[in-house]
Design a protein around this motif. Sequence first.
Motif, mmCIF file in Angstrom:
data_model
loop_
_atom_site.group_PDB
_atom_site.id
_atom_site.type_symbol
_atom_site.label_atom_id
_atom_site.label_comp_id
_atom_site.label_asym_id
_atom_site.label_seq_id
_atom_site.Cartn_x
_atom_site.Cartn_y
_atom_site.Cartn_z
ATOM 1 N N SER A 37 0.819 -1.227 0.000
ATOM 2 C CA SER A 37 0.000 0.000 0.000
ATOM 3 C C SER A 37 0.849 1.272 0.000
ATOM 4 O O SER A 37 0.769 2.095 0.919
ATOM 5 C CB SER A 37 -0.941 -0.013 1.208
ATOM 6 O OG SER A 37 -1.778 -1.140 1.168
ATOM 7 N N ASN A 63 7.438 -11.336 4.540
ATOM 8 C CA ASN A 63 7.655 -12.746 4.216
ATOM 9 C C ASN A 63 9.162 -13.055 4.186
ATOM 10 O O ASN A 63 9.556 -14.210 4.038
ATOM 11 C CB ASN A 63 6.994 -13.052 2.870
ATOM 12 C CG ASN A 63 6.405 -14.442 2.812
ATOM 13 O OD1 ASN A 63 6.228 -15.104 3.839
ATOM 14 N ND2 ASN A 63 6.129 -14.903 1.622
ATOM 15 N N ILE A 92 -1.258 -11.554 8.032
ATOM 16 C CA ILE A 92 -2.187 -12.097 7.035
ATOM 17 C C ILE A 92 -3.203 -12.980 7.751
ATOM 18 O O ILE A 92 -2.921 -13.552 8.813
ATOM 19 C CB ILE A 92 -1.477 -12.848 5.885
ATOM 20 C CG1 ILE A 92 -0.634 -14.009 6.385
ATOM 21 C CG2 ILE A 92 -0.651 -11.890 5.055
ATOM 22 C CD1 ILE A 92 -0.108 -14.886 5.266
ATOM 23 N N THR A 112 5.015 -14.109 8.354
ATOM 24 C CA THR A 112 4.494 -12.739 8.527
ATOM 25 C C THR A 112 3.978 -12.487 9.941
ATOM 26 O O THR A 112 4.201 -11.413 10.504
ATOM 27 C CB THR A 112 3.356 -12.487 7.504
ATOM 28 O OG1 THR A 112 3.874 -12.749 6.205
ATOM 29 C CG2 THR A 112 2.839 -11.071 7.579
ATOM 30 N N LEU A 137 -0.367 -6.943 17.904
ATOM 31 C CA LEU A 137 -1.786 -7.121 17.582
ATOM 32 C C LEU A 137 -2.026 -8.612 17.377
ATOM 33 O O LEU A 137 -1.455 -9.229 16.471
ATOM 34 C CB LEU A 137 -2.144 -6.324 16.325
ATOM 35 C CG LEU A 137 -2.614 -4.872 16.545
ATOM 36 C CD1 LEU A 137 -3.999 -4.828 17.163
ATOM 37 C CD2 LEU A 137 -1.652 -4.073 17.410
ATOM 38 N N TYR A 152 -3.677 -19.378 10.663
ATOM 39 C CA TYR A 152 -3.745 -18.049 11.290
ATOM 40 C C TYR A 152 -3.883 -18.165 12.811
ATOM 41 O O TYR A 152 -3.149 -17.516 13.563
ATOM 42 C CB TYR A 152 -4.930 -17.286 10.694
ATOM 43 C CG TYR A 152 -5.265 -15.990 11.392
ATOM 44 C CD1 TYR A 152 -4.566 -14.817 11.103
ATOM 45 C CD2 TYR A 152 -6.283 -15.927 12.344
ATOM 46 C CE1 TYR A 152 -4.877 -13.625 11.746
ATOM 47 C CE2 TYR A 152 -6.600 -14.742 12.986
ATOM 48 C CZ TYR A 152 -5.898 -13.586 12.682
ATOM 49 O OH TYR A 152 -6.200 -12.415 13.335
ATOM 50 N N LYS A 156 -1.384 -16.777 15.895
ATOM 51 C CA LYS A 156 -1.741 -15.822 16.941
ATOM 52 C C LYS A 156 -1.509 -16.433 18.331
ATOM 53 O O LYS A 156 -1.155 -15.713 19.263
ATOM 54 C CB LYS A 156 -3.179 -15.348 16.740
ATOM 55 C CG LYS A 156 -3.375 -14.533 15.447
ATOM 56 C CD LYS A 156 -2.533 -13.250 15.433
ATOM 57 C CE LYS A 156 -2.863 -12.349 14.252
ATOM 58 N NZ LYS A 156 -2.141 -11.065 14.272
ATOM 59 N N PRO A 181 -7.931 -8.376 19.390
ATOM 60 C CA PRO A 181 -9.220 -7.841 18.926
ATOM 61 C C PRO A 181 -10.213 -8.947 18.584
ATOM 62 O O PRO A 181 -9.832 -10.085 18.299
ATOM 63 C CB PRO A 181 -8.852 -7.071 17.643
ATOM 64 C CG PRO A 181 -7.361 -6.964 17.613
ATOM 65 C CD PRO A 181 -6.860 -8.147 18.402
ATOM 66 N N GLY A 182 -11.490 -8.541 18.574
ATOM 67 C CA GLY A 182 -12.551 -9.386 18.021
ATOM 68 C C GLY A 182 -12.950 -8.821 16.679
ATOM 69 O O GLY A 182 -12.086 -8.457 15.871
ATOM 70 N N PRO A 188 -10.385 -7.206 3.995
ATOM 71 C CA PRO A 188 -10.448 -6.424 2.764
ATOM 72 C C PRO A 188 -11.313 -7.139 1.721
ATOM 73 O O PRO A 188 -11.202 -8.353 1.539
ATOM 74 C CB PRO A 188 -8.988 -6.354 2.312
ATOM 75 C CG PRO A 188 -8.193 -6.514 3.574
ATOM 76 C CD PRO A 188 -9.003 -7.417 4.454
HETATM 77 N N1 LIG Z 1 -9.690 -6.521 11.440
HETATM 78 C C1 LIG Z 1 -10.103 -7.137 12.538
HETATM 79 O O1 LIG Z 1 -11.300 -7.076 12.890
HETATM 80 C C2 LIG Z 1 -9.134 -7.914 13.372
HETATM 81 C C3 LIG Z 1 -9.618 -8.893 14.257
HETATM 82 C C4 LIG Z 1 -8.718 -9.620 15.023
HETATM 83 C C5 LIG Z 1 -7.353 -9.380 14.922
HETATM 84 N N2 LIG Z 1 -6.895 -8.419 14.071
HETATM 85 C C6 LIG Z 1 -5.448 -8.194 14.001
HETATM 86 O O2 LIG Z 1 -5.191 -6.799 14.068
HETATM 87 C C7 LIG Z 1 -4.143 -6.446 13.163
HETATM 88 C C8 LIG Z 1 -4.641 -5.404 12.167
HETATM 89 O O3 LIG Z 1 -5.814 -5.878 11.520
HETATM 90 P P1 LIG Z 1 -6.215 -5.393 10.045
HETATM 91 O O4 LIG Z 1 -7.477 -6.091 9.713
HETATM 92 O O5 LIG Z 1 -6.162 -3.904 9.964
HETATM 93 O O6 LIG Z 1 -5.016 -6.034 9.215
HETATM 94 P P2 LIG Z 1 -4.934 -6.321 7.638
HETATM 95 O O7 LIG Z 1 -5.630 -5.229 6.926
HETATM 96 O O8 LIG Z 1 -5.378 -7.718 7.358
HETATM 97 O O9 LIG Z 1 -3.345 -6.292 7.412
HETATM 98 C C9 LIG Z 1 -2.592 -5.149 7.791
HETATM 99 C C10 LIG Z 1 -1.450 -4.965 6.851
HETATM 100 O O10 LIG Z 1 -0.476 -6.005 6.984
HETATM 101 C C11 LIG Z 1 0.404 -5.833 5.892
HETATM 102 N N3 LIG Z 1 1.022 -7.097 5.482
HETATM 103 C C12 LIG Z 1 0.487 -8.323 5.387
HETATM 104 N N4 LIG Z 1 1.391 -9.190 4.875
HETATM 105 C C13 LIG Z 1 2.529 -8.477 4.656
HETATM 106 C C14 LIG Z 1 3.813 -8.796 4.132
HETATM 107 N N5 LIG Z 1 4.157 -10.027 3.749
HETATM 108 N N6 LIG Z 1 4.719 -7.794 4.021
HETATM 109 C C15 LIG Z 1 4.406 -6.534 4.391
HETATM 110 N N7 LIG Z 1 3.220 -6.171 4.905
HETATM 111 C C16 LIG Z 1 2.290 -7.136 5.026
HETATM 112 C C17 LIG Z 1 -0.418 -5.252 4.736
HETATM 113 O O11 LIG Z 1 0.199 -4.017 4.342
HETATM 114 P P3 LIG Z 1 0.062 -3.451 2.825
HETATM 115 O O12 LIG Z 1 -1.403 -3.143 2.637
HETATM 116 O O13 LIG Z 1 0.925 -2.263 2.839
HETATM 117 O O14 LIG Z 1 0.540 -4.559 1.925
HETATM 118 C C18 LIG Z 1 -1.787 -5.030 5.371
HETATM 119 O O15 LIG Z 1 -2.427 -3.854 4.938
HETATM 120 C C19 LIG Z 1 -3.692 -7.745 12.514
HETATM 121 O O16 LIG Z 1 -2.597 -8.242 13.220
HETATM 122 C C20 LIG Z 1 -4.893 -8.667 12.664
HETATM 123 O O17 LIG Z 1 -4.555 -10.036 12.688
HETATM 124 C C21 LIG Z 1 -7.757 -7.685 13.287
#
Ligand SMILES: NC(=O)c1ccc[n+]([C@@H]2O[C@H](COP(=O)([O-])OP(=O)(O)OC[C@H]3O[C@@H](n4cnc5c(N)ncnc54)[C@H](OP(=O)(O)O)[C@@H]3O)[C@@H](O)[C@H]2O)c1
Length: 247
Positions: A37, A63, A92, A112, A137, A152, A156, A181-182, A188
Amino acid sequence: MSELNAVVTGGAVRIGRAIALRMAVAGWNVCIHYGQSEREAKQTVSELELLGVKATCVPADLNQPVSAAKQVFQHASDKLGAVSCLINNAAIFREGTLASTTELEWDAHFETNVKAPFFLSQEFARQCRKGGSIINLIDWRGTHPVPGHVAYAQTKSALVAQTRLLAQELGPDIRVNGIAPGAILPPPGKGQEVLETRAVRNPLRRVGAADDITRTVMFLLESPFITGEIVHVSGGEHLAAGKSYGA
Ligand SMILES: NC(=O)c1ccc[n+]([C@@H]2O[C@H](COP(=O)([O-])OP(=O)(O)OC[C@H]3O[C@@H](n4cnc5c(N)ncnc54)[C@H](OP(=O)(O)O)[C@@H]3O)[C@@H](O)[C@H]2O)c1
């Protein structure tokens, strides 16, 4: 300009971006790490600068965790100086069962979601002497694993262990905590309805918001006697893992 410098991985978009912006409001200079991004990372840097802090961004493929960690911290210290907070946010999240998970998927998740936070923490600890903080996180699935995202969920759980382990190794100078988080943001490409169907499974009967996470980040940063803790920000969904509360 403030002397508080942070690295936020995956900070260009979504929860990482919200954390970066909230930290900037509190006076933190921020180095945004990103993967794909680039445009969003540069936009976030501009928004951070408008808040009156220093900001920069750096690409790195998590990675390739060891080289990525060196690249991120070299860039952050060149542009901002010594870093005192690392937010391991990038991850991821892909579906999979025992039957469907390939070695490639397994390795990508562990590189990752587990190996990258570990080597980023190593680089961070090398240059942070005192008063530092790492926030990982995680996910409630890390403490209460359920089927569906088998690789996954295991990453975690490993990150929970890494948090508790590094909290012991890095004290007294660096605190290490996790946020689990929940339902906060839909993956995406998926709509909010994906989360709404989960809301009935948590005691608070609603989904969360990025603000719920940023508030917890600030709480942990401002709580100098807390380390090795995993804070669930899930509306209690982890308590109901595998069970429905009904309507
Ligand atoms: N969303 C939720 O409701 C939720 C729930 C439970 C836990 N979490 C945890 O909270 C954190 C943030 O959640 P999120 O949903 O905002 O995360 P996300 O959008 O799934 O991922 C965040 C960013 O991680 C980067 N990423 C992934 N693989 C990568 C790689 N190989 N190299 C470099 N960057 C990489 C990507 O950056 P680029 O876009 O720049 O590539 C992506 O935008 C995560 O750890 C997730 O597991 C989220």
